[in-house]
Design a protein around this motif. Sequence first.
Motif, PDB file in Angstrom:
ATOM      1  N   GLY A 239       0.852  -1.212  -0.003  1.00 25.56           N
ATOM      2  CA  GLY A 239      -0.015   0.202   0.118  1.00 25.56           C
ATOM      3  C   GLY A 239       0.759   1.299   0.146  1.00 25.56           C
ATOM      4  O   GLY A 239       0.406   2.312  -0.772  1.00 25.56           O
ATOM      5  N   SER A 240       2.010   1.337   0.822  1.00 24.77           N
ATOM      6  CA  SER A 240       2.851   2.302   0.709  1.00 24.77           C
ATOM      7  C   SER A 240       3.460   2.750  -0.539  1.00 24.77           C
ATOM      8  O   SER A 240       3.840   3.708  -1.022  1.00 24.77           O
ATOM      9  CB  SER A 240       3.872   2.353   1.888  1.00 24.77           C
ATOM     10  OG  SER A 240       3.390   2.069   3.049  1.00 24.77           O
TER      11      SER A 240
ATOM     12  N   ALA B 111       0.746   4.119  -2.758  1.00 20.28           N
ATOM     13  CA  ALA B 111       0.572   5.444  -2.353  1.00 20.28           C
ATOM     14  C   ALA B 111       1.524   6.346  -3.099  1.00 20.28           C
ATOM     15  O   ALA B 111       1.313   7.313  -3.649  1.00 20.28           O
ATOM     16  CB  ALA B 111       0.161   5.523  -1.125  1.00 20.28           C
TER      17      ALA B 111
ATOM     18  N   LYS C  91      -3.441   3.974  -8.808  1.00 16.95           N
ATOM     19  CA  LYS C  91      -2.459   3.410  -7.580  1.00 16.95           C
ATOM     20  C   LYS C  91      -3.026   3.804  -6.465  1.00 16.95           C
ATOM     21  O   LYS C  91      -3.196   3.251  -5.400  1.00 16.95           O
ATOM     22  CB  LYS C  91      -1.028   3.988  -7.996  1.00 16.95           C
ATOM     23  CG  LYS C  91      -0.639   3.084  -9.190  1.00 16.95           C
ATOM     24  CD  LYS C  91       0.846   3.770  -9.512  1.00 16.95           C
ATOM     25  CE  LYS C  91       1.755   2.878 -10.430  1.00 16.95           C
ATOM     26  NZ  LYS C  91       2.867   3.676 -10.836  1.00 16.95           N
ATOM     27  N   VAL C  92      -3.226   5.363  -6.309  1.00 17.85           N
ATOM     28  CA  VAL C  92      -3.780   5.797  -4.879  1.00 17.85           C
ATOM     29  C   VAL C  92      -4.988   5.398  -4.618  1.00 17.85           C
ATOM     30  O   VAL C  92      -5.168   4.757  -3.305  1.00 17.85           O
ATOM     31  CB  VAL C  92      -3.903   7.387  -5.214  1.00 17.85           C
ATOM     32  CG1 VAL C  92      -4.617   8.090  -3.996  1.00 17.85           C
ATOM     33  CG2 VAL C  92      -2.422   8.165  -5.184  1.00 17.85           C
TER      34      VAL C  92
ATOM     35  N   ALA D 218      -4.195   1.867  -3.342  1.00 18.09           N
ATOM     36  CA  ALA D 218      -3.536   1.757  -1.795  1.00 18.09           C
ATOM     37  C   ALA D 218      -4.739   2.071  -0.897  1.00 18.09           C
ATOM     38  O   ALA D 218      -4.816   1.486   0.378  1.00 18.09           O
ATOM     39  CB  ALA D 218      -2.813   2.784  -1.762  1.00 18.09           C
ATOM     40  N   ILE D 219      -5.640   3.030  -1.045  1.00 14.96           N
ATOM     41  CA  ILE D 219      -6.945   3.325  -0.226  1.00 14.96           C
ATOM     42  C   ILE D 219      -7.656   1.940   0.064  1.00 14.96           C
ATOM     43  O   ILE D 219      -7.997   1.623   1.071  1.00 14.96           O
ATOM     44  CB  ILE D 219      -7.696   4.510  -0.408  1.00 14.96           C
ATOM     45  CG1 ILE D 219      -6.813   5.839  -0.702  1.00 14.96           C
ATOM     46  CG2 ILE D 219      -8.909   4.756  -0.077  1.00 14.96           C
ATOM     47  CD1 ILE D 219      -7.176   7.173  -1.568  1.00 14.96           C
TER      48      ILE D 219
END
Length: 142
Positions: A18-19, A22, A56-57, A60-61
Amino acid sequence: MNDKARTIGYWIATGLLGSAFAAGGLGDLAGSPEVLEGMAHLGYPAYFATILGVWKVLGAIALFAPRFPRLKEWAYAGIFFDLTGAAASHAAVGDAAGKVMTPLVLVAIAAASWALRPESRRLASAPKPEAEARVGKPALAT
């Protein structure tokens, strides 16, 4: 594997994945010269960085958000497509092995995150309809 080790493994893999997504997505959205140069090197138009950055963001969320197991399944699928596409793109333009392997290592981390996810982050198994449960009869038999 006991529940505690499974939970720790899940959060380590999910935290890394996730990091990475993000940060990568925010970098793509920023449209830095390095990102645009990388897109051009791979043969993609500059606007493709914005599309990838948004997804991608959002992916990740979705990984970090509680509940929404179906959304998480779609996020894992999108992450798999993104990373395998990145590896193939780097291979297609003749980049060094490290550029091809990096996304594949992230695929392995994504697979670990997916495999170790707790029940609350999984889709519920659908019960089989009675017609499918009958032995010796096709489900659509009349």
